[in-house]
Design a protein around this motif. Structure first.
Motif, mmCIF file in Angstrom:
data_model
loop_
_atom_site.group_PDB
_atom_site.id
_atom_site.type_symbol
_atom_site.label_atom_id
_atom_site.label_comp_id
_atom_site.label_asym_id
_atom_site.label_seq_id
_atom_site.Cartn_x
_atom_site.Cartn_y
_atom_site.Cartn_z
ATOM 1 N N ILE A 85 0.858 -1.189 0.000
ATOM 2 C CA ILE A 85 0.000 0.000 0.000
ATOM 3 C C ILE A 85 0.891 1.235 0.000
ATOM 4 O O ILE A 85 1.733 1.402 0.873
ATOM 5 C CB ILE A 85 -0.953 0.010 1.204
ATOM 6 N N ILE A 86 0.684 2.094 -0.975
ATOM 7 C CA ILE A 86 1.439 3.348 -1.064
ATOM 8 C C ILE A 86 0.652 4.462 -0.394
ATOM 9 O O ILE A 86 1.201 5.263 0.350
ATOM 10 C CB ILE A 86 1.765 3.682 -2.535
ATOM 11 N N ARG A 136 -6.017 5.268 -2.108
ATOM 12 C CA ARG A 136 -6.192 3.929 -2.671
ATOM 13 C C ARG A 136 -5.179 3.649 -3.780
ATOM 14 O O ARG A 136 -5.533 3.261 -4.886
ATOM 15 C CB ARG A 136 -7.628 3.720 -3.143
ATOM 16 N N VAL A 137 -3.901 3.843 -3.441
ATOM 17 C CA VAL A 137 -2.810 3.593 -4.381
ATOM 18 C C VAL A 137 -1.979 2.426 -3.847
ATOM 19 O O VAL A 137 -1.589 2.433 -2.677
ATOM 20 C CB VAL A 137 -1.916 4.839 -4.558
ATOM 21 N N THR A 158 -3.746 3.012 -9.203
ATOM 22 C CA THR A 158 -4.515 4.044 -8.511
ATOM 23 C C THR A 158 -5.989 3.649 -8.525
ATOM 24 O O THR A 158 -6.443 2.943 -9.419
ATOM 25 C CB THR A 158 -4.330 5.425 -9.173
ATOM 26 N N GLY A 159 -6.716 4.090 -7.524
ATOM 27 C CA GLY A 159 -8.129 3.741 -7.425
ATOM 28 C C GLY A 159 -8.326 2.249 -7.199
ATOM 29 O O GLY A 159 -9.238 1.644 -7.755
ATOM 30 N N ALA A 160 -7.471 1.655 -6.387
ATOM 31 C CA ALA A 160 -7.515 0.215 -6.145
ATOM 32 C C ALA A 160 -8.846 -0.200 -5.515
ATOM 33 O O ALA A 160 -9.433 0.533 -4.708
ATOM 34 C CB ALA A 160 -6.359 -0.197 -5.243
ATOM 35 N N LYS A 170 -2.132 -5.117 1.345
ATOM 36 C CA LYS A 170 -1.793 -4.951 2.772
ATOM 37 C C LYS A 170 -0.924 -6.095 3.269
ATOM 38 O O LYS A 170 -0.102 -5.908 4.182
ATOM 39 C CB LYS A 170 -3.077 -4.852 3.593
ATOM 40 N N LYS A 171 -1.065 -7.268 2.686
ATOM 41 C CA LYS A 171 -0.320 -8.451 3.130
ATOM 42 C C LYS A 171 1.171 -8.373 2.833
ATOM 43 O O LYS A 171 1.949 -9.068 3.439
ATOM 44 C CB LYS A 171 -0.895 -9.711 2.482
#
Length: 145
Positions: free
Chosen positions: A106-107, A112-113, A132-134, A143-144
């Motif tokens: 996760i950036i 939501r990037v 972008t817009g994940a 996240k994992k």
């Protein structure tokens, strides 16, 4: 309060925060430095905190000016990243692939990037694609790490 294995200093920090007389040490010199910096910087008197903040701001501005002057960390349009994703690559002995490892892909949670690994079969490695817009599913997977 004494903590002879203080690590990053969370116990001495909390003890100091509630007013205890605190002593801490650790066999690892990096852990000792982290504990010292927590105490010295985070628990500084207001006038010392102002001085530290001013010094940090000055250093940041000087480095920022030099980076901008040299043009490093900038793309062809002169934009500079404000977030960096660091990872290590390890060789998978079963497949021969170089696999990037990170605690999270996760950036930006708010925007939501994420970074997505894309296999490069010809070179036995992965490229990192920015999404972008994940979607919720993509955010959960990223996240994992």
């Amino acid at each position: 309060m004494g903590d002879v294995f203080s690590g990053g200093g969370s116990i001495p920090f909390e003890a100091t925060r509630i007013g205890c007389d605190t002593h801490a040490s650790d066999l690892n010199p990096v852990a000792g430095l982290l504990t010292w910096s927590n105490q010295a910087l985070l628990c500084a008197a207001p006038e010392d905190k102002e001085r530290i903040d001013a010094a940090q701001k000055w250093v940041y501005e000087e480095v920022d000016q030099q980076i901008t002057k040299w043009g490093i960390e900038h793309d062809a349009q002169g934009r500079r990243a404000d977030t960096y994703l660091w990872c290590n690559e390890v060789l998978d002995p079963e497949t021969g692939y170089l696999v990037p490892l990170a605690a999270t892909w996760i950036i930006s949670k708010k925007d939501r990037v994420i970074a997505k690994l894309v296999p490069d079969h010809a070179n036995k490695r992965y490229d990192i694609q920015i999404v972008t817009g994940a979607s919720d599913a993509q955010m959960k997977a990223a996240k994992k790490g």
